[in-house]
Design an enzyme around this catalytic site. Structure first.
Site, short mmCIF file in Angstrom:
data_model
loop_
_atom_site.label_atom_id
_atom_site.label_comp_id
_atom_site.label_asym_id
_atom_site.label_seq_id
_atom_site.Cartn_x
_atom_site.Cartn_y
_atom_site.Cartn_z
N HIS A 3 24.30 38.27 34.70
CA HIS A 3 25.65 38.75 34.35
C HIS A 3 25.67 39.10 32.88
CE1 HIS A 3 25.79 34.53 33.27
NE2 HIS A 3 27.02 34.62 32.77
N HIS A 46 27.35 38.16 30.20
CA HIS A 46 27.78 37.28 29.12
C HIS A 46 26.64 37.23 28.09
CE1 HIS A 46 31.13 34.97 31.44
NE2 HIS A 46 31.60 36.03 30.80
N ASP A 74 25.11 35.12 26.23
CA ASP A 74 24.00 34.16 26.24
C ASP A 74 22.97 34.48 27.32
OD1 ASP A 74 26.10 33.51 27.98
OD2 ASP A 74 25.54 31.40 28.08
N HIS A 106 31.53 33.25 39.27
CA HIS A 106 31.69 33.07 37.83
C HIS A 106 32.86 33.94 37.38
CE1 HIS A 106 30.39 31.63 34.03
NE2 HIS A 106 29.82 32.73 33.60
N ASP A 165 25.35 31.84 36.02
CA ASP A 165 26.25 30.69 35.93
C ASP A 165 27.13 30.70 37.19
OD1 ASP A 165 25.13 30.93 33.43
OD2 ASP A 165 26.99 31.25 32.37
N HIS A 203 21.26 25.10 30.70
CA HIS A 203 22.51 25.73 30.29
C HIS A 203 23.54 24.69 29.88
CE1 HIS A 203 25.97 28.56 30.54
NE2 HIS A 203 25.07 29.48 30.33
#
Ligand SMILES: [Zn+2]
Length: 268
Positions: free
Chosen positions: A19, A21, A23, A99, A169, A227
């Site tokens: 995804h 994001h 990080d 998520h 995530d 994570h």
């Protein structure tokens, strides 16, 4: 930089991104730049949610000058599992995750190997080469007298194909359990401990206990968790929460290697 330190070959032709994001994404830009400086010529395909294309277009507008190689984005469906990649050795399927934005895990499976022939039995039947190819592919064959030679009686699997599922995530998900059943190794995020269950659910992440529950319910062989939120000062706390639920849990430490051994099967 971490990839270079890891000793993993940079002859990468596919990258899987769960995804968009930061990080999970920021490392990509440095890697593209490194490939450019190395004068890479081979095509690179990135499998990621569709939003990545816009982000890359913007990035390349400013930093794409040194691009020496073709770059493609394969937009993945994050709603339903699908096969997105295949080569001679493996397949990759998506694992839809829950998520805050479209997110997908990835299931890497080795293909079923060709079957080995029991040599003494093959000699007994005096089989031509075409019949042996069929047997190696798992098919039954018909003997000259009309009898069927069942595949299992003259062949055996050289090893069980291995599997690895990557899930980050995500909220705890029954659908994930279904899809990662019996894998050899499951990576599952564990951003929080049960003491922060509410924050975990608000931010659509899992706790260590939830990750371990997925591993237990899916009957996987080994679980890796990672994570971790930086609000926790000690990684061991995550193991202490996960291991009572699923004992074969380890922490995914940066640059550590986890090998799934290939176990040869003996002819019976
Ligand atoms: Zn995220």
């Amino acid at each position: 930089m971490q990839l270079l330190r890891s000793g993993i070959s940079l002859r990468i032709h596919a990258i899987f991104i769960s995804h968009v994001h930061g990080d999970h994404l920021f490392g990509l830009f440095g890697l593209l730049s490194t490939f450019g400086m190395m004068g890479r010529k081979d095509k690179l395909t990135i499998y990621a949610p569709a939003q990545l294309q816009d982000i890359l277009n913007d990035h390349l507008k400013y930093f794409g000058e040194g691009m020496t190689f073709p770059l493609a984005v394969h937009a993945i469906n994050t709603e339903a599992p699908e096969q997105i990649y295949e080569n001679d050795d493996i397949t990759v399927h998506t694992i839809p995750l829950k998520h805050r934005i479209p997110t997908s895990g990835f299931l890497f499976r080795e293909k079923m190997p060709l079957r080995n022939l029991h040599s003494r039995l093959i000699a007994k039947y005096n089989l031509p080469p075409q019949a042996m190819v069929k047997l190696k592919n798992g098919e039954n064959i018909t003997l000259p007298n009309g009898d069927i030679l069942e595949n299992e009686t003259v062949t055996y699997l050289p090893y069980y194909p291995r599997s690895y599922a990557y899930c980050s995530d995500t909220l705890f998900s029954e659908q994930v359990i279904e899809q990662v059943k019996n894998v050899d190794l499951l990576y599952h995020e564990a951003t929080f401990l049960t003491d922060k269950m509410e924050v975990a659910h608000q931010t659509m992440h899992s706790t260590a206990a939830e990750a371990a529950t997925v591993a237990r319910e899916a009957n996987v062989k080994h679980l890796l968790i990672g994570h971790f939120s930086s609000r926790y000062k000690c990684d061991e706390l995550f193991l202490q929460e996960a291991q009572p639920v699923f004992p074969h849990t380890a922490i995914a430490k940066e640059l550590a290697t986890f090998e799934i051994p290939l176990i040869p099967l003996k002819p019976t």
